[in-house]
Structure formats: C-alpha cells, structure tokens
Scaffold this motif. Structure first.
Motif, short mmCIF file in Angstrom:
data_model
loop_
_atom_site.label_atom_id
_atom_site.label_comp_id
_atom_site.label_asym_id
_atom_site.label_seq_id
_atom_site.Cartn_x
_atom_site.Cartn_y
_atom_site.Cartn_z
N SER A 15 -9.76 0.03 -8.62
CA SER A 15 -10.17 -0.71 -7.82
C SER A 15 -9.49 -0.40 -6.30
CB SER A 15 -9.95 -2.25 -7.83
OG SER A 15 -8.45 -2.23 -7.81
N PRO A 16 -10.35 -0.55 -5.14
CA PRO A 16 -9.64 -0.20 -3.74
C PRO A 16 -8.45 -0.99 -3.86
CG PRO A 16 -11.92 -1.34 -3.64
CD PRO A 16 -11.53 -1.19 -4.96
N LYS A 17 -7.38 -0.40 -3.13
CA LYS A 17 -6.00 -0.83 -3.17
C LYS A 17 -5.92 -1.94 -1.94
CE LYS A 17 -4.04 3.19 -4.25
NZ LYS A 17 -4.70 4.32 -3.09
N PRO A 18 -5.73 -3.18 -2.36
CA PRO A 18 -5.81 -4.18 -1.21
C PRO A 18 -4.18 -4.15 -0.41
CG PRO A 18 -5.39 -5.40 -3.27
CD PRO A 18 -5.48 -3.87 -3.52
N ASP A 19 -4.13 -3.86 0.76
CA ASP A 19 -3.17 -4.09 1.55
C ASP A 19 -1.97 -3.30 0.98
OD1 ASP A 19 -1.23 -4.87 3.56
OD2 ASP A 19 -0.88 -6.87 2.68
N PRO A 20 -1.79 -2.20 0.75
CA PRO A 20 -0.39 -1.62 0.04
C PRO A 20 0.82 -1.83 1.00
CG PRO A 20 -2.13 0.06 0.80
CD PRO A 20 -2.64 -1.14 1.20
N SER A 21 1.84 -1.91 0.29
CA SER A 21 3.02 -2.25 1.02
C SER A 21 3.39 -1.29 1.98
CB SER A 21 4.33 -2.33 0.03
OG SER A 21 4.91 -0.85 0.19
N ARG A 47 7.93 -5.07 -6.85
CA ARG A 47 7.75 -6.10 -5.78
C ARG A 47 8.90 -6.06 -4.93
NH1 ARG A 47 9.51 -10.71 -4.46
NH2 ARG A 47 11.05 -10.78 -6.03
N ARG A 48 10.10 -5.95 -5.53
CA ARG A 48 11.41 -5.75 -4.76
C ARG A 48 11.45 -4.73 -3.64
NH1 ARG A 48 16.15 -8.01 -8.62
NH2 ARG A 48 14.64 -9.92 -9.55
N VAL A 74 -7.25 -3.04 -12.03
CA VAL A 74 -7.53 -3.70 -10.87
C VAL A 74 -5.96 -4.25 -9.98
CG1 VAL A 74 -8.37 -6.05 -10.17
CG2 VAL A 74 -9.53 -4.73 -11.97
N ALA A 75 -5.88 -4.04 -8.99
CA ALA A 75 -4.74 -4.17 -8.16
C ALA A 75 -4.52 -5.60 -7.79
CB ALA A 75 -4.69 -3.49 -6.89
N ASP A 76 -3.28 -6.44 -7.97
CA ASP A 76 -3.05 -7.67 -7.01
C ASP A 76 -2.82 -7.56 -5.58
OD1 ASP A 76 -0.47 -6.85 -7.08
OD2 ASP A 76 0.04 -8.21 -8.68
N ALA A 77 -2.63 -8.60 -5.34
CA ALA A 77 -2.30 -8.73 -3.79
C ALA A 77 -1.22 -7.78 -3.28
CB ALA A 77 -1.94 -10.00 -3.34
N ARG A 78 -0.30 -7.56 -4.09
CA ARG A 78 0.74 -6.67 -3.87
C ARG A 78 0.67 -5.09 -4.09
NH1 ARG A 78 4.36 -11.12 -4.98
NH2 ARG A 78 5.29 -11.68 -3.18
N GLY A 79 -0.58 -4.89 -4.47
CA GLY A 79 -0.90 -3.39 -4.82
C GLY A 79 -0.42 -3.08 -6.41
N ARG A 80 -0.11 -3.99 -7.23
CA ARG A 80 0.24 -3.81 -8.42
C ARG A 80 -0.99 -3.52 -9.50
NH1 ARG A 80 5.08 -8.13 -9.15
NH2 ARG A 80 3.28 -9.28 -8.75
N LEU A 81 -1.18 -2.63 -10.14
CA LEU A 81 -2.09 -2.49 -11.17
C LEU A 81 -1.69 -3.15 -12.38
CD1 LEU A 81 -3.08 1.26 -10.00
CD2 LEU A 81 -4.57 -0.86 -9.88
N GLY A 99 5.34 6.11 -3.82
CA GLY A 99 5.74 4.66 -3.62
C GLY A 99 5.18 3.91 -4.69
N ILE A 100 5.18 4.74 -6.04
CA ILE A 100 4.65 3.97 -7.00
C ILE A 100 5.70 4.08 -8.22
CG2 ILE A 100 3.52 6.17 -8.20
CD1 ILE A 100 1.28 4.19 -9.01
N ILE A 101 5.58 2.86 -9.11
CA ILE A 101 6.37 2.89 -10.47
C ILE A 101 5.25 2.76 -11.51
CG2 ILE A 101 7.89 1.53 -11.86
CD1 ILE A 101 9.25 0.32 -9.26
N MET A 102 5.29 3.97 -12.27
CA MET A 102 4.26 3.98 -13.27
C MET A 102 4.80 3.84 -14.68
SD MET A 102 1.22 7.00 -13.56
CE MET A 102 0.49 6.40 -11.96
N ALA A 103 4.58 3.10 -15.37
CA ALA A 103 4.88 2.74 -16.76
C ALA A 103 4.22 3.11 -17.83
CB ALA A 103 5.19 1.22 -16.87
#
Ligand code: DC
Length: 240
Positions: free
Chosen positions: A4-10, A38-39, A81-88, A136-140
């Motif tokens: 999904s489009p990234k909402p407001d990435p940090s 998040r941190r 789908v990303a949440d408000a913090r850009g976390r998929l 700027g990503i952590i991928m698990a």
C-alpha cells in the motif's frame, strides 16, 4: 508494486539503515522488530505475513503446495498494508484485511509447507527487496540477512530455545492446559525443522549477524539490545 502507499513515513526513514532481523518461529522478530522500528522511527516489514497470506488463500481455495501453477498467482493477490507509522504489519488478501486469520492454527500448521516452494519464494524476492531500497527499514523473516538483503547494514539473529518460544506462545494464547502446551512445542519443532532443512533459503544465521539470545530476557531487554545494535551501526556509518 503490491504494497500500500506509505502513509507519512518517519522523517528519518529515508536516511536510515537497512536492518535484517531473522530467527525461528515465535522468536519475537515481529513484535521486537516493530517496537525497535517505532523507537528509531524506521519502517518495519514482517515478511512472514506474505507467506502466511499466500498459505491462507491456498487453504481457502483448496490449493496444495505441490500445485505450483495454481499457487504462484496467489502471491500477486497479497498486499502488505502500512500502519500510521509506516510499519507493514497488516496484510490484505481477497480484498480484505486478513491479518488475524493468517495467524490462525490452520495457517500455522500449513505455512512451512507452502513457504518451502522455491517458485513461490522467488516470486516474493523482488517485492521484499523493493521495500528496502530507500533505507530506514527493519525487515523481519527467515532469510532476510542471508538471501533477500545480503548487503544489509545490520543483521540480527534472534534466537530462543524451542521451550522458551513455546512457553511465550502458550502465554500469548492464554493456554494453561499442559497437553495443549506440549502440542505447541511439537508444532514449533516441526516448523523449525521444515524451515531449517528446506533446500531454498533455509533458516540460517548469517556469518556477519549479531546473535541476540533471548531466553530469560524481558521484551524490553530484547528491544533494547536490538536498538543498541542498530544505533551502534548508525554511529559507525556516520564516522566512515
Ligand atoms: O515468521 P512467521 O512465523 O510469521 O513465518 C511464517 C512462515 O513463513 C514460516 O513457516 C517461515 C516462512 N517465512 C519464510 O520462509 N521466509 C521469511 N522471510 C519469512 C517467513
């Protein structure tokens, strides 16, 4: 691109590092990785959701892991789908959010058999790599540091004994029944064995990974260790 489009990435996301977090089932990759993201104001991606959503769709439609021609198109139907913090951390399939469904017991049982199909793995590689492009990503996942992002700036491997992981899972599910707890442990061992012994991209510790052993750790301690490893690498990258 099927995310999904990234909402407001940090604000820091674009300049941050690429971080791979691998480990076995229930090692805490997703919850720990998301909290560390998040941190640090990084994006986060739980790649297990892709495999889970494909397995869920395949079960819904009665498609066996061996039926590769029917299985492959399902990969294109799965949308992170990303949440408000850009976390998929959410996944859509069949046009709706199935994040809850893909964590069900049926998918737990079947997902390793679907995720060992080489053609399916190959179809999902570019999607995961695309996400890491801007940093700027952590991928698990299981193979992020070894196969998907072998040049990641930081590689972390979260390890925990099967007993510890089964205990955490039982607590998560509110299980007090000992037979059920034994069943969870057996199931974890079975999945560990399939994920580690498959031919394509088996679960392995990358030679350059920081191994964080989480037995006996609190959630806070593990998140702290992950954040510290990433901050140390950020510091090293600044002085280079
Ligand atoms: O991390 P998880 O339990 O949600 O992963 C679900 C399944 O997907 C698991 O059987 C292994 C597989 N998986 C994988 O093979 N590669 C990944 N990068 C992520 C998950």
């Amino acid at each position: 691109m099927t995310t999904s489009p990234k909402p407001d990435p940090s604000p820091r996301a674009a300049g941050g590092l690429v971080v791979a977090v691998d480990g076995p089932s229930s090692s805490g990759k997703s919850t720990v990785g998301a909290e560390a993201a998040r941190r640090l104001r990084y994006r986060f991606c739980d790649t297990g959701l892709l495999y889970r959503a494909v397995a869920w769709l395949a079960l819904e439609r009665g498609i066996a892991p061996a039926d590769v021609p029917a299985l492959l198109p399902l990969a294109a139907e799965v949308v992170l789908v990303a949440d408000a913090r850009g976390r998929l951390r959410h996944v859509e399939a069949d046009g709706r959010d199935v994040t809850h469904e893909v964590r069900g017991a049926d998918v737990d049982r079947a997902v390793s058999d679907y995720s060992k199909v080489p053609e399916l793995r190959a179809a999902l590689v570019p999607r995961q790599r695309d996400l890491a492009g801007e940093g700027g990503i952590i991928m698990a996942g299981r193979d992020i540091g070894t196969v998907i992002l072998p040049d990641a700036d930081v590689k972390i491997y979260l390890s925990a004994s099967a007993e510890e992981r089964a205990r955490r899972r039982a607590v998560q599910r509110g299980t007090v029944d000992e037979t059920e707890a034994d069943r969870i442990l057996d199931e974890l061992r079975r999945r560990d064995s399939i994920d580690s012994s498959r031919e394509t991209a088996p679960l392995r510790i990358a030679s350059d990974a920081v191994v964080i052993r989480t037995d006996g750790n609190s959630f806070e301690q593990t998140v702290g260790a992950v954040v510290q490893a990433i901050r140390a690498a950020e510091g090293a990258a600044r002085v280079r």
